[in-house]
Design a protein around this motif. Structure first.
Motif, PDB file in Angstrom:
ATOM      1  N   ILE A  36       0.840  -1.199   0.000  1.00  0.00           N
ATOM      2  CA  ILE A  36       0.000   0.000   0.000  1.00  0.00           C
ATOM      3  C   ILE A  36       0.876   1.251   0.000  1.00  0.00           C
ATOM      4  CG2 ILE A  36      -1.726   1.305   1.307  1.00  0.00           C
ATOM      5  CD1 ILE A  36      -2.818  -1.293  -0.009  1.00  0.00           C
ATOM      6  N   SER A  37       1.901   1.241   0.846  1.00  0.00           N
ATOM      7  CA  SER A  37       2.819   2.382   0.910  1.00  0.00           C
ATOM      8  C   SER A  37       3.513   2.607  -0.423  1.00  0.00           C
ATOM      9  CB  SER A  37       3.865   2.163   2.005  1.00  0.00           C
ATOM     10  OG  SER A  37       3.249   2.105   3.265  1.00  0.00           O
ATOM     11  N   GLN A  38       3.921   1.533  -1.066  1.00  0.00           N
ATOM     12  CA  GLN A  38       4.586   1.648  -2.367  1.00  0.00           C
ATOM     13  C   GLN A  38       3.623   2.167  -3.425  1.00  0.00           C
ATOM     14  OE1 GLN A  38       7.883   1.207  -2.985  1.00  0.00           O
ATOM     15  NE2 GLN A  38       7.404   2.053  -4.981  1.00  0.00           N
ATOM     16  N   ALA A  39       2.380   1.710  -3.385  1.00  0.00           N
ATOM     17  CA  ALA A  39       1.378   2.185  -4.347  1.00  0.00           C
ATOM     18  C   ALA A  39       1.171   3.687  -4.196  1.00  0.00           C
ATOM     19  CB  ALA A  39       0.062   1.434  -4.150  1.00  0.00           C
ATOM     20  N   VAL A  40       1.116   4.162  -2.948  1.00  0.00           N
ATOM     21  CA  VAL A  40       0.936   5.592  -2.707  1.00  0.00           C
ATOM     22  C   VAL A  40       2.163   6.366  -3.186  1.00  0.00           C
ATOM     23  CG1 VAL A  40       0.674   7.382  -0.932  1.00  0.00           C
ATOM     24  CG2 VAL A  40      -0.699   5.298  -0.835  1.00  0.00           C
ATOM     25  N   ALA A  41       3.343   5.850  -2.903  1.00  0.00           N
ATOM     26  CA  ALA A  41       4.572   6.516  -3.364  1.00  0.00           C
ATOM     27  C   ALA A  41       4.593   6.621  -4.886  1.00  0.00           C
ATOM     28  CB  ALA A  41       5.800   5.761  -2.856  1.00  0.00           C
ATOM     29  N   ASN A  42       4.170   5.557  -5.555  1.00  0.00           N
ATOM     30  CA  ASN A  42       4.105   5.589  -7.022  1.00  0.00           C
ATOM     31  C   ASN A  42       3.089   6.614  -7.507  1.00  0.00           C
ATOM     32  OD1 ASN A  42       6.050   3.605  -7.262  1.00  0.00           O
ATOM     33  ND2 ASN A  42       4.560   1.947  -7.464  1.00  0.00           N
ATOM     34  N   LEU A  43       1.925   6.636  -6.864  1.00  0.00           N
ATOM     35  CA  LEU A  43       0.893   7.614  -7.225  1.00  0.00           C
ATOM     36  C   LEU A  43       1.402   9.042  -7.039  1.00  0.00           C
ATOM     37  CD1 LEU A  43      -2.339   6.122  -5.641  1.00  0.00           C
ATOM     38  CD2 LEU A  43      -2.019   6.741  -8.022  1.00  0.00           C
ATOM     39  N   GLU A  44       2.070   9.278  -5.917  1.00  0.00           N
ATOM     40  CA  GLU A  44       2.588  10.612  -5.644  1.00  0.00           C
ATOM     41  C   GLU A  44       3.630  11.005  -6.682  1.00  0.00           C
ATOM     42  OE1 GLU A  44       1.864  11.003  -0.852  1.00  0.00           O
ATOM     43  OE2 GLU A  44       3.727  10.051  -1.543  1.00  0.00           O
ATOM     44  N   GLY A  45       4.442  10.048  -7.112  1.00  0.00           N
ATOM     45  CA  GLY A  45       5.427  10.334  -8.143  1.00  0.00           C
ATOM     46  C   GLY A  45       4.777  10.689  -9.464  1.00  0.00           C
ATOM     47  N   VAL A  46       3.746   9.938  -9.840  1.00  0.00           N
ATOM     48  CA  VAL A  46       3.038  10.181 -11.096  1.00  0.00           C
ATOM     49  C   VAL A  46       2.287  11.508 -11.047  1.00  0.00           C
ATOM     50  CG1 VAL A  46       1.111   9.373 -12.523  1.00  0.00           C
ATOM     51  CG2 VAL A  46       2.820   7.754 -11.730  1.00  0.00           C
ATOM     52  N   GLN A  47       1.612  11.759  -9.916  1.00  0.00           N
ATOM     53  CA  GLN A  47       0.808  12.967  -9.774  1.00  0.00           C
ATOM     54  C   GLN A  47       1.649  14.206  -9.500  1.00  0.00           C
ATOM     55  OE1 GLN A  47      -2.728  13.169 -10.082  1.00  0.00           O
ATOM     56  NE2 GLN A  47      -2.277  11.214 -11.016  1.00  0.00           N
ATOM     57  N   GLY A  48       2.865  13.994  -8.982  1.00  0.00           N
ATOM     58  CA  GLY A  48       3.735  15.126  -8.682  1.00  0.00           C
ATOM     59  C   GLY A  48       3.275  15.933  -7.476  1.00  0.00           C
ATOM     60  N   VAL A  49       2.552  15.264  -6.563  1.00  0.00           N
ATOM     61  CA  VAL A  49       2.050  15.946  -5.378  1.00  0.00           C
ATOM     62  C   VAL A  49       1.976  14.939  -4.236  1.00  0.00           C
ATOM     63  CG1 VAL A  49      -0.391  15.520  -5.890  1.00  0.00           C
ATOM     64  CG2 VAL A  49       0.231  17.484  -4.518  1.00  0.00           C
ATOM     65  N   GLU A  50       2.214  15.415  -3.017  1.00  0.00           N
ATOM     66  CA  GLU A  50       2.054  14.550  -1.850  1.00  0.00           C
ATOM     67  C   GLU A  50       0.561  14.367  -1.607  1.00  0.00           C
ATOM     68  OE1 GLU A  50       2.735  15.987   2.296  1.00  0.00           O
ATOM     69  OE2 GLU A  50       4.385  14.549   2.176  1.00  0.00           O
ATOM     70  N   LEU A  51       0.100  13.130  -1.596  1.00  0.00           N
ATOM     71  CA  LEU A  51      -1.321  12.856  -1.433  1.00  0.00           C
ATOM     72  C   LEU A  51      -1.743  12.763   0.024  1.00  0.00           C
ATOM     73  CD1 LEU A  51      -1.697  10.227  -4.284  1.00  0.00           C
ATOM     74  CD2 LEU A  51      -2.407  12.627  -4.309  1.00  0.00           C
ATOM     75  N   PHE A  52      -0.831  12.311   0.878  1.00  0.00           N
ATOM     76  CA  PHE A  52      -1.137  12.170   2.299  1.00  0.00           C
ATOM     77  C   PHE A  52      -0.026  12.767   3.129  1.00  0.00           C
ATOM     78  CE2 PHE A  52      -3.449   8.703   0.282  1.00  0.00           C
ATOM     79  CZ  PHE A  52      -4.708   8.861   0.835  1.00  0.00           C
ATOM     80  N   ASP A  53      -0.411  13.477   4.174  1.00  0.00           N
ATOM     81  CA  ASP A  53       0.535  13.985   5.154  1.00  0.00           C
ATOM     82  C   ASP A  53       0.731  12.870   6.179  1.00  0.00           C
ATOM     83  OD1 ASP A  53       1.933  15.221   7.162  1.00  0.00           O
ATOM     84  OD2 ASP A  53       0.518  16.877   7.422  1.00  0.00           O
ATOM     85  N   ARG A  54       1.905  12.299   6.236  1.00  0.00           N
ATOM     86  CA  ARG A  54       2.174  11.136   7.078  1.00  0.00           C
ATOM     87  C   ARG A  54       2.805  11.491   8.424  1.00  0.00           C
ATOM     88  NH1 ARG A  54       3.425  10.316   1.941  1.00  0.00           N
ATOM     89  NH2 ARG A  54       2.767   8.466   0.806  1.00  0.00           N
ATOM     90  N   ARG A  55       2.865  12.774   8.755  1.00  0.00           N
ATOM     91  CA  ARG A  55       3.552  13.181   9.978  1.00  0.00           C
ATOM     92  C   ARG A  55       2.823  12.765  11.250  1.00  0.00           C
ATOM     93  NH1 ARG A  55       4.557  19.263   8.392  1.00  0.00           N
ATOM     94  NH2 ARG A  55       2.603  18.816   7.355  1.00  0.00           N
ATOM     95  N   GLY A  56       1.528  12.660  11.229  1.00  0.00           N
ATOM     96  CA  GLY A  56       0.782  12.282  12.420  1.00  0.00           C
ATOM     97  C   GLY A  56       0.586  10.779  12.509  1.00  0.00           C
ATOM     98  N   HIS A  57      -0.210  10.373  13.484  1.00  0.00           N
ATOM     99  CA  HIS A  57      -0.515   8.957  13.687  1.00  0.00           C
ATOM    100  C   HIS A  57      -1.310   8.391  12.512  1.00  0.00           C
ATOM    101  CE1 HIS A  57      -1.360   5.228  15.724  1.00  0.00           C
ATOM    102  NE2 HIS A  57      -2.663   5.449  15.647  1.00  0.00           N
TER     103      HIS A  57
END
Length: 90
Positions: A36-57
């Motif tokens: 799931i994390s890798q899928a999101v990283a790939n999406l963010e790379g393709v979209q050129g934007v951070e999709l989720f702020d992961r700093r919190g819980h």
């Protein structure tokens, strides 16, 4: 750029947003959390934007992601509707 996403990528993005965590999304989609994390990283790379702020819980949708999630949900509804129409015809 939403039009270039696969159905699987759409499913991952919406499941994370709906469940509120990568862990819960991985359980619901029956995948490893790392997948799931890798899928999101790939999406963010393709979209050129951070999709989720992961700093919190729990991951929070970034400002750029909220509009994209709305588009993704709309696209998912369109696909489901189209698939239902095809199955009814057959």
């Amino acid at each position: 750029m939403i039009g270039n996403l696969t159905l699987d990528q759409l499913r991952v993005l919406v499941t994370i947003a709906d469940t509120g965590s990568f862990s819960a999304a991985s359980r619901e989609l029956r995948r490893a959390q790392s997948a799931i994390s890798q899928a999101v990283a790939n999406l963010e790379g393709v979209q050129g934007v951070e999709l989720f702020d992961r700093r919190g819980h729990r991951p929070r949708g970034s400002d750029g992601a909220s509009v994209r999630r709305q588009r993704v949900r709309r696209r998912q509804r369109m696909v489901r509707h189209s698939l239902c129409r095809v199955s009814i015809r057959n």
